[in-house]
Design an enzyme around this catalytic site. Structure first.
Site, PDB file in Angstrom:
ATOM      1  N   ARG A  22       8.130 -10.269  -8.518  1.00 27.19           N
ATOM      2  CA  ARG A  22       7.500  -8.942  -8.535  1.00 27.19           C
ATOM      3  C   ARG A  22       8.564  -7.843  -8.588  1.00 27.19           C
ATOM      4  O   ARG A  22       8.359  -6.788  -9.191  1.00 27.19           O
ATOM      5  CB  ARG A  22       6.561  -8.758  -7.340  1.00 27.19           C
ATOM      6  CG  ARG A  22       5.692  -7.510  -7.447  1.00 27.19           C
ATOM      7  CD  ARG A  22       4.615  -7.446  -6.361  1.00 27.19           C
ATOM      8  NE  ARG A  22       3.384  -8.098  -6.738  1.00 27.19           N
ATOM      9  CZ  ARG A  22       2.364  -7.513  -7.387  1.00 27.19           C
ATOM     10  NH1 ARG A  22       2.435  -6.226  -7.698  1.00 27.19           N
ATOM     11  NH2 ARG A  22       1.280  -8.177  -7.699  1.00 27.19           N
ATOM     12  N   GLU A  27      -1.008  -1.292  -1.134  1.00 28.12           N
ATOM     13  CA  GLU A  27       0.451  -1.268  -1.207  1.00 28.12           C
ATOM     14  C   GLU A  27       1.049  -0.091  -1.987  1.00 28.12           C
ATOM     15  O   GLU A  27       2.093   0.425  -1.588  1.00 28.12           O
ATOM     16  CB  GLU A  27       0.964  -2.576  -1.838  1.00 28.12           C
ATOM     17  CG  GLU A  27       0.683  -3.823  -1.026  1.00 28.12           C
ATOM     18  CD  GLU A  27       0.880  -5.071  -1.867  1.00 28.12           C
ATOM     19  OE1 GLU A  27       0.039  -5.343  -2.745  1.00 28.12           O
ATOM     20  OE2 GLU A  27       1.891  -5.760  -1.663  1.00 28.12           O
TER      21      GLU A  27
HETATM   22  N1  MTE Z   1      -3.299  -1.346   6.204  1.00 29.48           N
HETATM   23  C1  MTE Z   1      -3.378  -1.622   7.510  1.00 29.48           C
HETATM   24  N2  MTE Z   1      -3.967  -0.724   8.326  1.00 29.48           N
HETATM   25  N3  MTE Z   1      -2.855  -2.761   8.043  1.00 29.48           N
HETATM   26  C2  MTE Z   1      -2.230  -3.690   7.245  1.00 29.48           C
HETATM   27  O1  MTE Z   1      -1.773  -4.720   7.731  1.00 29.48           O
HETATM   28  N4  MTE Z   1      -1.512  -4.297   4.970  1.00 29.48           N
HETATM   29  C3  MTE Z   1      -1.149  -3.812   3.631  1.00 29.48           C
HETATM   30  C4  MTE Z   1      -2.255  -2.922   3.070  1.00 29.48           C
HETATM   31  N5  MTE Z   1      -2.661  -1.948   4.048  1.00 29.48           N
HETATM   32  C5  MTE Z   1      -2.129  -3.425   5.844  1.00 29.48           C
HETATM   33  C6  MTE Z   1      -2.710  -2.225   5.358  1.00 29.48           C
HETATM   34  C7  MTE Z   1      -0.882  -4.872   2.675  1.00 29.48           C
HETATM   35  S1  MTE Z   1       0.622  -5.609   2.685  1.00 29.48           S
HETATM   36  C8  MTE Z   1      -1.798  -5.253   1.746  1.00 29.48           C
HETATM   37  S2  MTE Z   1      -1.437  -6.417   0.558  1.00 29.48           S
HETATM   38  C9  MTE Z   1      -3.159  -4.696   1.721  1.00 29.48           C
HETATM   39  O2  MTE Z   1      -3.369  -3.736   2.758  1.00 29.48           O
HETATM   40  C10 MTE Z   1      -4.153  -5.835   1.879  1.00 29.48           C
HETATM   41  O3  MTE Z   1      -5.446  -5.407   1.946  1.00 29.48           O
HETATM   42  P1  MTE Z   1      -6.332  -5.023   0.665  1.00 29.48           P
HETATM   43  O4  MTE Z   1      -5.979  -5.970  -0.428  1.00 29.48           O
HETATM   44  O5  MTE Z   1      -7.712  -5.189   1.135  1.00 29.48           O
HETATM   45  O6  MTE Z   1      -5.972  -3.638   0.334  1.00 29.48           O
HETATM   46  N1  HPA Z   2       1.377 -10.296  -3.902  1.00 30.14           N
HETATM   47  C1  HPA Z   2       1.162 -10.759  -2.668  1.00 30.14           C
HETATM   48  N2  HPA Z   2       1.123 -12.030  -2.373  1.00 30.14           N
HETATM   49  C2  HPA Z   2       1.329 -12.912  -3.345  1.00 30.14           C
HETATM   50  C3  HPA Z   2       1.571 -12.495  -4.643  1.00 30.14           C
HETATM   51  C4  HPA Z   2       1.599 -11.133  -4.944  1.00 30.14           C
HETATM   52  O1  HPA Z   2       1.803 -10.702  -6.086  1.00 30.14           O
HETATM   53  N3  HPA Z   2       1.751 -13.597  -5.396  1.00 30.14           N
HETATM   54  C5  HPA Z   2       1.617 -14.630  -4.551  1.00 30.14           C
HETATM   55  N4  HPA Z   2       1.378 -14.228  -3.309  1.00 30.14           N
HETATM   56 MO1  MOS Z   3       0.557  -7.598   1.102  1.00 32.43          MO
HETATM   57  S1  MOS Z   3       2.620  -7.701   1.125  1.00 32.43           S
HETATM   58  O1  MOS Z   3       0.485  -8.372  -0.477  1.00 32.43           O
HETATM   59  O2  MOS Z   3       0.213  -8.826   2.215  1.00 32.43           O
END
Ligand code: MTE
Ligand code: HPA
Ligand code: MOS
Length: 838
Positions: A357, A759
């Protein structure tokens, strides 16, 4: 937070009766207004759930202390507590473990070691390269050798310190540069190339050579890693885990116990934050507890103490870069050679996809014509680094943004103009270095709008004038864009399942394969389901993630939680709705397509009936009132070997304008003003999305400013507590913090027209780093700016003095400031091509 006053989206949702009813339910209290108790009553047709700032489904319960985390689950009688035995040596031969003193401690029941693992002694993860417990060797300080079991947590922790491990030290690789030199890798290097970078560099009007180091980041979830394993009848297991990926816990536990997946059920109601740190690495707790529970035939809980959490678990990958870039007089990039050395720690974990990534995001928003990227996945004797919000994206983007800043300073141009000059085009210059066409690019108008609304040009002039009169404090400002690819890069993970149950009173339960970590996934899923059935939001309850409800679910990660699970839930709800529509169409002698679900009613040309009444009637007529739903992301494909194809369904965009001040005597800095324009498509829940943008930005700011991980020369992570590891506090939130949405739906067909938001906003904080470098440049004009990230006061001071020293005494090699930074020990093989400055 004083920041709230500047935020432009209203949060008046609590005025909604259905929201108040949901709040009351979350509190476990009866609703204040008895009329609201009949939340199944008819509501006005306009009361749709999605698109509104309804509060997070757990918010009230969380602040009231009524929301359940794993450690709040009432303990079954006979529960034992486990504490880990940690390696105190970074690399060595494990010659023996003396448990006698520990076993003699009060309350201690047993010590569990590798020999007690009934199944595979290696973890059942994808790379299959990590021992469950260290066996012949130890590979980092903090690696778990075994666990001590006792009646209480404190008894277990005290006893764990009494275990004596005999370790014969071996040479350790602690720095990524040393690993690179030694060709010590967890996975083979990956090279991506387009055109001829070497030729482009040779004929470029200007070239720059540089190195950069960017540190890692501890997740610092407020709820630490924890698992509670409760044996069930007939060799079956119930695992409560704070995890982003219950399915992976299930696999790892069954793998370690040598039993079938179906005998392990994993449940997670919510996490107190995951941030990627619980995508895989919650699994170890569950496996360790399960092995202990298996041996002692009793429930076992393992909750890491914060210091142990720091020492045991992996972090964001630190990166070191070396680059040669060619560009023309307008600042347009013509050639780029980039090497990334990724510090993976002692095992692969998710390092492969993280490093991939980073390669995919080394362009950020810019067209790289002739480019060559080398990505080395280095193995060091440190914690095994893992997913962290952005998943390598931030590490890919920061280097190209640093390059943009460097080019601007070299040519004496405004950095925003250099960035704009390099943006992907529309219909031309629009294919990424991994051969994906950027079809949904909105950055040009988005940047223009932010430039206007933030008054960037005017402010930069004001700042420049102000800096001239300021002897100590210097300000800086920067706008940086974000283009973040949405989808798991591992195509197979882009699938999801859900279950929607309608009970005979008309209340609805939705369950899906995603997990709630604070990001509001359950709220958004419930909003989508409520609208699909045309019922009030308060009527829909999202329940705990559970491997026995949705099998083989992907991790909730890659920001794709809502895209995947809300769509799956929508399809499940649609199936139930279709059943009901057909049934009602039969009653009213109309086509099923003419039946509408709206405002708690089922409406046909013949009239309206309350949803609840329809449900009761349907049940009496033996109509199925529940269904599953399944979704897989369309259009994506890519070749893992060459990293080419269309790994992402779409991109999420955004930009931030950040103003900072530095103290040139102490190196201290502050973020003063932040204006963000971010693209969430059509927001399912504006309040939650703003929370994600604010939180993501602040977390990224922490990564690039105060959060410094320091390993000592023995390989001990010496910053393993909040006393020495500084995440942003409320006082660090910029006084001016404005968040606006880009007003356009997702151009791809995504649930509700929304875009993923978890993210991408983290990377908006790269503007903080670039603004800090701008301030350093104001303080030390006419010099390249080398600033190691995080930009702690020490690093800012170092940057000021490096630039200063360069001015007084150019380095003898004539390579300029950048070269000075890596003099001697960069670890990168010296590039054979000649280096020219400017
Ligand atoms: N927001 C909160 N409050 N707590 C979390 O742990 N994790 C982040 C983001 N926002 C997180 C957060 C990460 S790393 C990801 S990948 C996404 O939330 C995952 O949730 P979603 O795919 O439902 O957005
Ligand atoms: N994001 C987060 N987790 C993952 C991914 C990615 O792109 N690919 C495999 N695990
Ligand atoms: Mo988020 S780093 O893809 O859990």
């Amino acid at each position: 937070m004083n920041a709230a006053k500047d935020i432009s989206v209203s949060r008046d949702a609590v005025a909604d009766p259905e929201v108040r009813a949901a709040n009351a339910r979350a509190d476990g209290l009866p609703p204040a207004d008895p009329a609201e108790k009949t939340s199944l009553a008819r509501l006005p047709a306009h009361a749709r759930a999605a698109g509104r700032s309804t509060p997070h489904e757990s918010a009230r319960a969380q602040v009231a202390g009524a929301a359940t985390y794993v450690d709040d689950i009432p303990e079954v009688r006979g529960t034992l507590h486990a504490a880990p035995i940690l390696s105190t040596v970074a690399h060595g031969k494990l010659l023996g473990v003396d448990t006698a003193a520990a076993l003699a401690m009060p309350g201690v029941r047993d010590v569990i070691l590798a020999r007690d693992i009934p199944g595979d002694p290696l973890l059942g993860n994808f790379s299959h390269d990590e021992p469950v417990f260290a066996r012949e060797t130890v590979q980092h300080i903090g690696q778990v050798i075994g666990v001590v079991l006792a009646g209480t947590v404190m008894q277990a922790r005290r006893a764990a310190r009494k275990v004596v491990c005999k370790i014969e030290p071996l040479p350790a690789l602690l720095k990524v540069q040393d690993a690179l030199k030694a060709e010590s890798y967890v996975l083979p290097p990956v090279f991506v190339k387009r055109g001829d970078a070497a030729a482009a560099l040779k004929k470029a009007a200007h070239t720059l050579h540089g190195t950069l180091e960017v540190g890692g980041q501890e997740h610092f979830y407020l709820e630490g890693q924890v698992a509670y394993v409760v044996p069930q009848e007939q060799q079956q297991w119930l695992v409560y885990s704070s995890t982003q990926h219950p399915g992976e816990i299930q696999h790892w536990v069954s793998h370690a116990l040598g039993i079938a997946n179906h005998a392990v059920r994993v449940e997670c109601r919510r996490m107190g934050g995951g941030f990627g740190g619980k995508e895989t690495q919650s699994g170890q707790m569950a496996v360790w507890a399960a092995i202990a529970a298996h041996k002692l035939h009793c429930p076992v809980k393992l909750r890491l103490d914060r210091d142990d959490d720091f020492l045991v678990t992996g972090k964001r990958h630190p990166f070191a870069y070396e680059y040669d870039v060619g560009f023309d007089a307008t600042g347009r990039l013509t050639g780029l050679k980039l090497t990334m050395a990724v510090n993976c720690g002692f095992s692969a974990d998710l390092s492969g996809p993280v490093a991939d990534r980073a390669v995919f995001h080394a362009d950020n928003a810019y067209f790289l014509e002739d480019v060559e990227i080398a990505s080395y996945r280095c193995k060091t004797n440190t914690q095994s680094n893992t997913a962290f919000r952005g998943f390598g994206g931030p590490q890919g983007m920061i280097v190209i943004e640093a390059i943009m800043g460097d080019i601007a300073r070299t040519l004496g141009l405004d950095a925003l103009d250099v960035r704009k000059r390099n943006l992907y085009g529309i219909g031309e210059r629009d294919t990424t270095h991994y051969q994906m066409k950027v079809e949904d690019n909105i950055l040009e108008p988005l940047l223009a709008k932010l430039e206007q609304s933030s008054q960037y040009r005017q402010r930069r002039k004001t700042i420049a004038a102000w800096n001239k009169t300021s002897p100590v404090i210097q300000r800086g400002i920067a706008i940086t864009p974000v283009k973040f690819g949405i989808s798991f890069t591992a195509t197979l993970f882009n699938q999801a399942g859900a279950l929607v149950h309608v009970y005979t009173d008309g209340s609805v339960q939705v369950n899906h394969g995603g997990t709630e970590m604070g990001q509001g996934l359950n709220t958004k899923v419930a909003q989508i389901v409520a609208d699909e059935l045309g019922v009030p939001l308060a009527q829909v309850l999202a329940t705990a993630s559970d491997t026995s409800k949705i099998p083989n679910a992907s991790a909730t990660a890659a920001s794709a939680g809502t895209d995947l699970n809300a769509r799956a839930a929508q399809y499940a709800a649609r199936n139930v709705r279709d059943n009901l529509a057909q049934f009602v169409a039969g009653l009213d002698r109309c086509g099923a397509g003419a039946v509408q679900f709206e405002g708690g009613e089922v409406i046909t040309p013949a009239g309206a009936r309350p949803f609840t009444e329809v449900v009761k009637l349907a049940y009496a007529n033996r109509i199925q009132l529940w269904s599953d739903g399944f979704y897989r992301t369309p259009k994506i494909h890519y070749d893992k070997a060459t990293l080419t194809g269309r790994p992402f369904y779409y991109f999420a965009y955004g930009a931030a304008c950040t103003e900072v001040a530095i103290d040139t005597l102490t190196g201290e800095s502050r973020v003063l003003k932040v204006d963000i324009l971010h693209d969430v498509g059509t927001s399912i829940n504006p309040a939650i999305d703003i929370g994600q943008i604010e939180g993501g930005f602040i977390q990224g700011m922490g990564w690039l400013t105060t959060e410094q991980l320091v390993w000592n020369d023995k390989g001990l992570l010496s910053t393993h507590a909040p006393s020495t590891y500084k995440i942003p506090a409320t006082g660090d939130v910029p006084e001016h913090f404005k968040v606006d949405f880009w007003p356009e739906p997702n151009r791809e067909d995504n649930v509700f027209g929304s875009k993923a938001v978890g993210e991408p906003p983290l990377m908006l904080a790269i503007s903080v780093y670039e603004a800090l470098r701008d301030a350093v440049a104001f303080a030390r004009p006419g010099r390249a700016v080398v600033l190691e990230a995080p930009a702690t006061p020490e690093h800012v001071l170092q940057s000021l003095s490096l630039s200063w020293r360069g001015l007084l005494a150019p380095s003898p090699s004539g390579r300029g400031n950048h070269a000075e930074n890596d003099a001697g020990d960069s670890g990168f093989a010296p590039s054979p091509s000649g280096r020219r400055q400017g």
